[in-house]
Design an enzyme around this catalytic site. Structure first.
Site, PDB file in Angstrom:
ATOM      1  N   SER A  57     -32.336 -39.420 -34.095  1.00 27.47           N
ATOM      2  CA  SER A  57     -30.799 -39.322 -33.799  1.00 27.47           C
ATOM      3  C   SER A  57     -30.166 -38.011 -34.207  1.00 27.47           C
ATOM      4  O   SER A  57     -29.001 -37.834 -33.656  1.00 27.47           O
ATOM      5  CB  SER A  57     -30.161 -40.231 -34.910  1.00 27.47           C
ATOM      6  OG  SER A  57     -30.279 -40.152 -35.894  1.00 27.47           O
ATOM      7  N   HIS A  96     -27.099 -37.924 -40.726  1.00 28.57           N
ATOM      8  CA  HIS A  96     -26.237 -37.661 -39.915  1.00 28.57           C
ATOM      9  C   HIS A  96     -25.293 -36.563 -40.057  1.00 28.57           C
ATOM     10  O   HIS A  96     -24.976 -36.302 -41.323  1.00 28.57           O
ATOM     11  CB  HIS A  96     -25.655 -38.737 -39.212  1.00 28.57           C
ATOM     12  CG  HIS A  96     -26.486 -39.817 -38.382  1.00 28.57           C
ATOM     13  ND1 HIS A  96     -25.864 -40.987 -38.135  1.00 28.57           N
ATOM     14  CD2 HIS A  96     -27.751 -39.704 -37.704  1.00 28.57           C
ATOM     15  CE1 HIS A  96     -26.752 -41.528 -37.154  1.00 28.57           C
ATOM     16  NE2 HIS A  96     -27.961 -40.919 -37.142  1.00 28.57           N
ATOM     17  N   ASP A 123     -20.766 -43.316 -36.054  1.00 23.49           N
ATOM     18  CA  ASP A 123     -21.636 -44.348 -36.764  1.00 23.49           C
ATOM     19  C   ASP A 123     -21.174 -45.495 -37.289  1.00 23.49           C
ATOM     20  O   ASP A 123     -21.670 -46.381 -37.904  1.00 23.49           O
ATOM     21  CB  ASP A 123     -22.140 -43.646 -37.912  1.00 23.49           C
ATOM     22  CG  ASP A 123     -23.553 -42.471 -37.608  1.00 23.49           C
ATOM     23  OD1 ASP A 123     -23.777 -42.682 -36.566  1.00 23.49           O
ATOM     24  OD2 ASP A 123     -23.512 -41.823 -38.471  1.00 23.49           O
TER      25      ASP A 123
END
Length: 180
Positions: A57, A96, A123
């Site tokens: 990701s 992230h 998210d």
């Protein structure tokens, strides 16, 4: 008869000392690792000073198998920083980027919204049910450095437990052989 008994007692003593010595050595290794981990936690201010990237990701910046070094200071979290956070009810932390920061007027605390660089949307679907933002207590640390590919050892041992057992067995065998 005295000489034989003395020789037998000393042989039994050696047979007992060797496994005891190995157990103490293993205990010292484990204890040293725990002390180093706790010291890193104190130095970095992070509950987990080192994490492995487990998904794609964050590509192309971080790839699966990269190891990230974390630090958690009192400085406010800013947009663009890469953070590692945990979600209530989930064991595995997520790596992230912060895409939005919001200051709450009532308390002055900061909420953050994150997104994986390689993901289409933010998210919010990953957060706990009804949760729209992350608070400071969700953040484990900020990425301050990384080692590429080194985390693959952890990933392989997690995904293929047989390899972990083979590795531990081989290391145990080496320890036994080296002490003979």
């Amino acid at each position: 008869m005295g000489w034989f008994a003395d020789t037998f007692d000393s042989t039994e003593s050696i047979k007992l000392r060797q496994p005891l010595s190995q157990a103490v050595s293993l205990g010292l290794i484990v204890t040293s690792a725990l002390i180093i981990w706790k010291a890193l936690m104190c130095i970095t201010g992070s509950e987990s000073p080192v994490v492995v990237v487990l998904s794609g990701s964050m590509e192309p910046g971080f790839k699966r198998g990269d190891i990230l070094f974390l630090h958690m200071s009192k400085d406010p979290i800013r947009t663009g920083e890469i953070v590692v956070f945990h979600i209530d009810g989930r064991e595995i932390p997520i790596v992230h980027r912060v895409i939005k920061v919001r200051e709450r007027q009532d308390s002055g605390e900061v909420d953050v919204l994150t997104k994986g660089d390689n993901n289409y949307g933010d998210d919010r679907l990953l957060y706990a049910h009804g949760q729209q933002w992350l608070q400071r207590h969700h953040i484990m640390g900020r990425a301050v450095g990384f080692l590429p590919y080194v985390g693959w050892v952890t990933i392989i041992m997690t995904e293929r437990p047989i390899i972990k057992y083979i590795l531990v067995g081989t290391l145990g065998l080496l320890v036994l052989i080296s002490n003979d």
